[in-house]
Design an enzyme around this catalytic site. Sequence first.
Site, mmCIF file in Angstrom:
data_model
loop_
_atom_site.group_PDB
_atom_site.id
_atom_site.type_symbol
_atom_site.label_atom_id
_atom_site.label_comp_id
_atom_site.label_asym_id
_atom_site.label_seq_id
_atom_site.Cartn_x
_atom_site.Cartn_y
_atom_site.Cartn_z
ATOM 1 N N LYS A 103 -6.360 -21.068 -8.383
ATOM 2 C CA LYS A 103 -6.243 -19.644 -8.082
ATOM 3 C C LYS A 103 -5.971 -19.400 -6.582
ATOM 4 O O LYS A 103 -5.399 -18.386 -6.217
ATOM 5 C CB LYS A 103 -7.512 -18.890 -8.490
ATOM 6 C CG LYS A 103 -7.913 -19.025 -9.951
ATOM 7 C CD LYS A 103 -7.012 -18.252 -10.878
ATOM 8 C CE LYS A 103 -7.577 -18.111 -12.287
ATOM 9 N NZ LYS A 103 -7.609 -19.373 -13.047
HETATM 10 C C1 LIG Z 1 -7.214 -19.786 -14.303
HETATM 11 C C2 LIG Z 1 -7.274 -21.233 -14.636
HETATM 12 C C3 LIG Z 1 -6.462 -21.788 -15.653
HETATM 13 C C4 LIG Z 1 -5.541 -20.949 -16.518
HETATM 14 O O1 LIG Z 1 -4.417 -20.480 -15.829
HETATM 15 P P1 LIG Z 1 -3.539 -19.262 -16.429
HETATM 16 O O2 LIG Z 1 -2.579 -18.923 -15.364
HETATM 17 O O3 LIG Z 1 -4.528 -18.173 -16.704
HETATM 18 O O4 LIG Z 1 -2.885 -19.768 -17.668
HETATM 19 C C5 LIG Z 1 -6.539 -23.159 -15.863
HETATM 20 N N1 LIG Z 1 -7.386 -23.936 -15.145
HETATM 21 C C6 LIG Z 1 -8.174 -23.436 -14.177
HETATM 22 C C7 LIG Z 1 -9.095 -24.339 -13.448
HETATM 23 C C8 LIG Z 1 -8.147 -22.073 -13.877
HETATM 24 O O5 LIG Z 1 -8.949 -21.573 -12.916
#
Ligand SMILES: *Cc1c(COP(=O)(O)O)cnc(C)c1O
Length: 506
Positions: free
Chosen positions: A113
Amino acid sequence: MRYVSTRGTAAPVSAAEAIKKGIAPDGGLYVPESVKRLTPDEISALAPLNYRERAVRILSLFLTDFSEAEIRDCVEGAYGPDRFDKGDPVPLVRLNSHLHVMELWHGPTCAFKDMALQILPRFMVHAMRKTGENAEIVILVATSGDTGKAALEGFRDVDGTRVIVFYPKDGVSEVQRRQMLTQAGRNVHVVGVDGNFDDAQTGVKQIFGDAAFNAEMEKSGLKFSSANSINWGRLVPQIVYYFSAYADLLKAGTIRQGDKANFVVPTGNFGNILAAWYAMEMGLPVGRLICASNDNNVLADFLRTGVYDRRRDFVKTVSPSMDILVSSNLERLLYEVSGHDGLKVSGFMSSLASKGFYEIPPDAKARIARVFWGGWSTTAETLKTIDTVYRETGYVLDTHTAVAMDVYDKYGVTTGDLTPTVIVSTASPFKFNASVAGALFGESAISGMDEFALLGWLSEKTGWEVPVGLRDLDKRDVLHHHTCGRDGMADTVAGLLGLPVSGRKG
Ligand SMILES: *Cc1c(COP(=O)(O)O)cnc(C)c1O
């Protein structure tokens, strides 16, 4: 370049306006009206550049109302060495001749993120200036763990903004809770909600939609906005790293100009993998995009049948950031494969809201199936994959990345495809250390140890270093003590912003 809404009725806007608003007034998501295609030579020209230079090239194609100097300023601030723990913000690690891991977790919060939330606040500041916005922007976030901390880190001390994060009081890991409660910054607030993630999410949506509250905010020079992945400003920085990984493969001689590469993406809200799809639309030679789900396998079913059906039980898994039944960003793909027909997309979305499912027509399904391959991994399979990959290669996968690896194995068995492939790694294994350590060394080896003790233990056992963002977490001061009930979120926001607290609903 103009941005249009996936629901088709809102007026087109500039990139700055789309980023400031977050969501279109007709309830749709903003998408670029068209995307620029790069030639094979233009893609190869990225190879000698570093990540930040590559980012400036790609972002300039989308943020056409930002100057190159502004984009450079955002990129240098977001991905500099003071924020990312390695010289290269996105290292590509080779596991064997045709398999690589792209590590997206070297930012301050140790999950992917950060790639978007380190730069979104910088875009937002420029966007506010460009659109003549004088109000202070209040970012409301409901988080199941990773987004909240990344938003706090991204927006802390950014002038003209405040952040309020709601998390389910008993629904996040110890490491995640500590990461949030120890967050410094003069414009940040963290509140534990007595409820689950859905309660927190519903509360935030109610506040966004509360006309009287919004009017009161405006009088006080305040305005709500969103930092979750429906904001185009969060999606666009994610397109960059697909080009960057490809450029790294070119540079290493693993592939040659024009050769295809596959990407395997552990998926929840469909944001990350959708960014890969946009990269492909721009001319990146992609073979298949492999969409990996956990036990919440709505997307795997959708890619197989063309029916998106959320009518099933929500499963709590060891990859909690992918525990999701409604993948909001899929709406953008539906718009693209329905010939930019907002009416059709509105139809799918209202069917999902009223009946709990929708079905797309065969031509749209076929278009999606040409690129996407969906699969899923059970909790037992995910944990076994962590163990197997470690024994075979010494590489320590986190639980989310292990879902991707297991689904890639299934893809290989089914298709026999040997195209060079990149596994997209979304979190440091230390962030989900209880599951990882248990998978590697057995539950009995770790019994009695809390998540903080496990950080050092896992590091000693594997020889992997604990990331800076997680070190000494249990020794940092807790700075946030607010909690509230499910029905007290709006009053809590009012109180934190110094507005009258008057027994609001929601
Ligand atoms: C948010 C997240 C995901 C999923 O990503 P999306 O863009 O929502 O598909 C996968 N792994 C981790 C560790 C995340 O924080």
